[in-house]
Design a protein around this motif. Structure first.
Motif, PDB file in Angstrom:
ATOM      1  N   SER A 120       0.862  -1.179   0.000  1.00  0.00           N
ATOM      2  CA  SER A 120       0.000   0.000   0.000  1.00  0.00           C
ATOM      3  C   SER A 120       0.899   1.230   0.000  1.00  0.00           C
ATOM      4  CB  SER A 120      -0.909   0.020   1.227  1.00  0.00           C
ATOM      5  OG  SER A 120      -1.795  -1.078   1.214  1.00  0.00           O
ATOM      6  N   ILE A 121       0.619   2.186  -0.903  1.00  0.00           N
ATOM      7  CA  ILE A 121       1.438   3.392  -1.036  1.00  0.00           C
ATOM      8  C   ILE A 121       0.676   4.559  -0.418  1.00  0.00           C
ATOM      9  CG2 ILE A 121       2.649   4.920  -2.607  1.00  0.00           C
ATOM     10  CD1 ILE A 121       2.697   2.661  -4.650  1.00  0.00           C
ATOM     11  N   ASP A 146       2.168  -8.112   4.666  1.00  0.00           N
ATOM     12  CA  ASP A 146       1.595  -6.773   4.763  1.00  0.00           C
ATOM     13  C   ASP A 146       2.729  -5.770   4.593  1.00  0.00           C
ATOM     14  OD1 ASP A 146       2.610  -7.482   7.369  1.00  0.00           O
ATOM     15  OD2 ASP A 146       1.591  -5.712   8.179  1.00  0.00           O
ATOM     16  N   CYS A 147       2.602  -4.915   3.585  1.00  0.00           N
ATOM     17  CA  CYS A 147       3.695  -4.007   3.215  1.00  0.00           C
ATOM     18  C   CYS A 147       3.163  -2.606   2.952  1.00  0.00           C
ATOM     19  CB  CYS A 147       4.416  -4.517   1.964  1.00  0.00           C
ATOM     20  SG  CYS A 147       5.107  -6.170   2.136  1.00  0.00           S
ATOM     21  N   TYR A 148       3.956  -1.607   3.339  1.00  0.00           N
ATOM     22  CA  TYR A 148       3.545  -0.225   3.203  1.00  0.00           C
ATOM     23  C   TYR A 148       4.742   0.626   2.793  1.00  0.00           C
ATOM     24  CZ  TYR A 148       0.010  -2.318   6.179  1.00  0.00           C
ATOM     25  OH  TYR A 148      -0.936  -3.173   6.695  1.00  0.00           O
ATOM     26  N   THR A 149       4.469   1.622   1.987  1.00  0.00           N
ATOM     27  CA  THR A 149       5.496   2.584   1.620  1.00  0.00           C
ATOM     28  C   THR A 149       4.855   3.952   1.480  1.00  0.00           C
ATOM     29  OG1 THR A 149       7.294   3.031   0.045  1.00  0.00           O
ATOM     30  CG2 THR A 149       5.236   2.189  -0.868  1.00  0.00           C
ATOM     31  N   SER A 150       5.648   4.992   1.511  1.00  0.00           N
ATOM     32  CA  SER A 150       5.126   6.357   1.400  1.00  0.00           C
ATOM     33  C   SER A 150       5.695   7.017   0.154  1.00  0.00           C
ATOM     34  CB  SER A 150       5.486   7.173   2.648  1.00  0.00           C
ATOM     35  OG  SER A 150       6.899   7.212   2.829  1.00  0.00           O
ATOM     36  N   HIS A 151       4.920   7.961  -0.404  1.00  0.00           N
ATOM     37  CA  HIS A 151       5.355   8.622  -1.633  1.00  0.00           C
ATOM     38  C   HIS A 151       4.634   9.958  -1.784  1.00  0.00           C
ATOM     39  CE1 HIS A 151       6.627   9.243  -5.753  1.00  0.00           C
ATOM     40  NE2 HIS A 151       5.375   9.304  -6.161  1.00  0.00           N
ATOM     41  N   ALA A 201       9.997   2.253   3.383  1.00  0.00           N
ATOM     42  CA  ALA A 201       9.188   1.049   3.132  1.00  0.00           C
ATOM     43  C   ALA A 201       9.259   0.124   4.333  1.00  0.00           C
ATOM     44  CB  ALA A 201       9.689   0.334   1.875  1.00  0.00           C
ATOM     45  N   HIS A 202       8.139  -0.523   4.612  1.00  0.00           N
ATOM     46  CA  HIS A 202       7.976  -1.296   5.839  1.00  0.00           C
ATOM     47  C   HIS A 202       7.122  -2.516   5.505  1.00  0.00           C
ATOM     48  CE1 HIS A 202       6.709  -1.003  10.397  1.00  0.00           C
ATOM     49  NE2 HIS A 202       7.093  -2.206  10.051  1.00  0.00           N
ATOM     50  N   GLY A 203       7.623  -3.722   5.768  1.00  0.00           N
ATOM     51  CA  GLY A 203       6.862  -4.915   5.412  1.00  0.00           C
ATOM     52  C   GLY A 203       7.046  -6.046   6.403  1.00  0.00           C
ATOM     53  N   THR A 250      14.888   1.217   2.624  1.00  0.00           N
ATOM     54  CA  THR A 250      14.929   2.618   2.228  1.00  0.00           C
ATOM     55  C   THR A 250      14.021   2.922   1.044  1.00  0.00           C
ATOM     56  OG1 THR A 250      16.871   2.156   0.873  1.00  0.00           O
ATOM     57  CG2 THR A 250      17.254   2.977   3.109  1.00  0.00           C
ATOM     58  N   ASP A 251      13.611   1.881   0.298  1.00  0.00           N
ATOM     59  CA  ASP A 251      12.725   2.085  -0.848  1.00  0.00           C
ATOM     60  C   ASP A 251      11.928   0.811  -1.098  1.00  0.00           C
ATOM     61  OD1 ASP A 251      14.252   0.391  -2.970  1.00  0.00           O
ATOM     62  OD2 ASP A 251      15.780   1.739  -2.180  1.00  0.00           O
ATOM     63  N   SER A 252      10.853   0.941  -1.867  1.00  0.00           N
ATOM     64  CA  SER A 252       9.948  -0.188  -2.096  1.00  0.00           C
ATOM     65  C   SER A 252      10.607  -1.303  -2.897  1.00  0.00           C
ATOM     66  CB  SER A 252       8.680   0.297  -2.801  1.00  0.00           C
ATOM     67  OG  SER A 252       8.989   0.883  -4.054  1.00  0.00           O
ATOM     68  N   GLN A 253      11.512  -0.952  -3.813  1.00  0.00           N
ATOM     69  CA  GLN A 253      12.174  -1.979  -4.610  1.00  0.00           C
ATOM     70  C   GLN A 253      13.012  -2.896  -3.726  1.00  0.00           C
ATOM     71  OE1 GLN A 253      14.501  -0.441  -7.849  1.00  0.00           O
ATOM     72  NE2 GLN A 253      15.114  -2.457  -8.574  1.00  0.00           N
TER      73      GLN A 253
END
Length: 272
Positions: A120-121, A146-151, A201-203, A250-253
């Motif tokens: 989820s972004i 369950d994974c989350y990132t911000s943008h 990013a956090h998962g 540090t990033d979604s990738q």
């Protein structure tokens, strides 16, 4: 519980997505119940190493303010299924309210279900409450990501609003076995918090099984698979219900790459 009918939904409205996987006499897994209302669309059933694979799509363009979206996934005894999303879910900017996402997972004796959605972004000002509630029956095995990132699509550093996320695991009798829950305030934890540095990013990955030896082997495999991550940890869950890994990147990738290694490691341990 009647597998052929939707659940009471824990007091919530009827789920927009309701899928039940069953095992045919031939040993193959098929969709014995499929109900997909807006915003969900279910692609055709695919085969996945002897089981079934379904990719869920959304026609809404993400989660918006005041959305309350509920999904329910069931694996009947002996079924083997994998459910994924077609792409990441954008949680759009908000001015006052929040978006709520609920996922109920019920996996029965001898069944296996993998719930592996894309992240989820969280856009600037987005406020998301995410609840994943799992019922783990004896002999069942479950993978839950369950994974989350911000943008900030504007290219700036505007923070998301808040993230209130929980994964709860119960046995067939409804007893709470484990719960992972965290709350992040975007203004103070931007982008998604961290220990020594800021992570975007956090998962997490839960691998649920009542087999103690299997859980211990999975925990070791998850630790090895995540040892090169920026910041990660793995171990056993309480009440002998499986193993768990949490990853900060540090990033979604980077998050997706580490999570993919963890999933592969767990699959090599679990029986096919």
């Amino acid at each position: 519980m009647r597998l052929e009918a939707p659940p009471a939904a824990l007091g919530h409205a009827r789920p927009q997505l309701d899928l039940c996987f069953s095992r045919a006499p031939s040993g193959t897994t098929y969709l014995s119940r499929q109900r997909a209302g807006y915003p969900f669309h279910v692609g055709r059933l695919l085969t996945d190493e002897g089981g079934a694979r379904v990719i869920v799509q959304s026609s809404s363009g993400g989660l918006f303010e005041d959305d309350d979206v509920h999904q329910h996934l069931v694996a009947a005894p002996g079924a083997h299924a994998r459910v994924e999303t077609a792409a990441a879910t954008i949680v759009h900017s908000m001015t006052r309210g929040q978006a709520i996402s609920r996922v109920g997972i019920d996996v029965h004796d001898g069944a296996r279900l993998d719930w592996l959605p894309h992240p989820s972004i969280l856009f600037p000002g987005a406020r998301l409450t995410s609840h994943i509630d799992v019922n783990l029956h004896p002999g069942a095995r479950i993978l839950v990501a369950d994974c989350y990132t911000s943008h900030d699509p504007g290219g700036g550093t505007r923070a998301f609003g808040s993230l209130d996320a929980a994964v709860s695991v119960r046995n067939g009798a409804g007893r709470l076995l484990a719960r992972d829950r965290f709350f992040l305030d975007g203004a103070s934890d931007r982008p998604l918090g961290g220990v020594r540095q800021v992570f975007a990013a956090h998962g997490g990955l839960m691998v649920l099984t009542f087999d103690k030896a299997e859980a211990a082997a999975v925990a070791d495999a998850l630790e090895r698979a995540t040892q090169d991550a920026f910041y990660a940890g793995a171990g056993l869950l309480p009440n002998h219900c499986g193993a768990f890994a949490r990853i900060l990147a540090t990033d979604s990738q980077s998050l997706r790459a580490t999570l993919a290694r963890a999933i592969d490691a767990a699959r090599h341990v679990l029986p096919s």
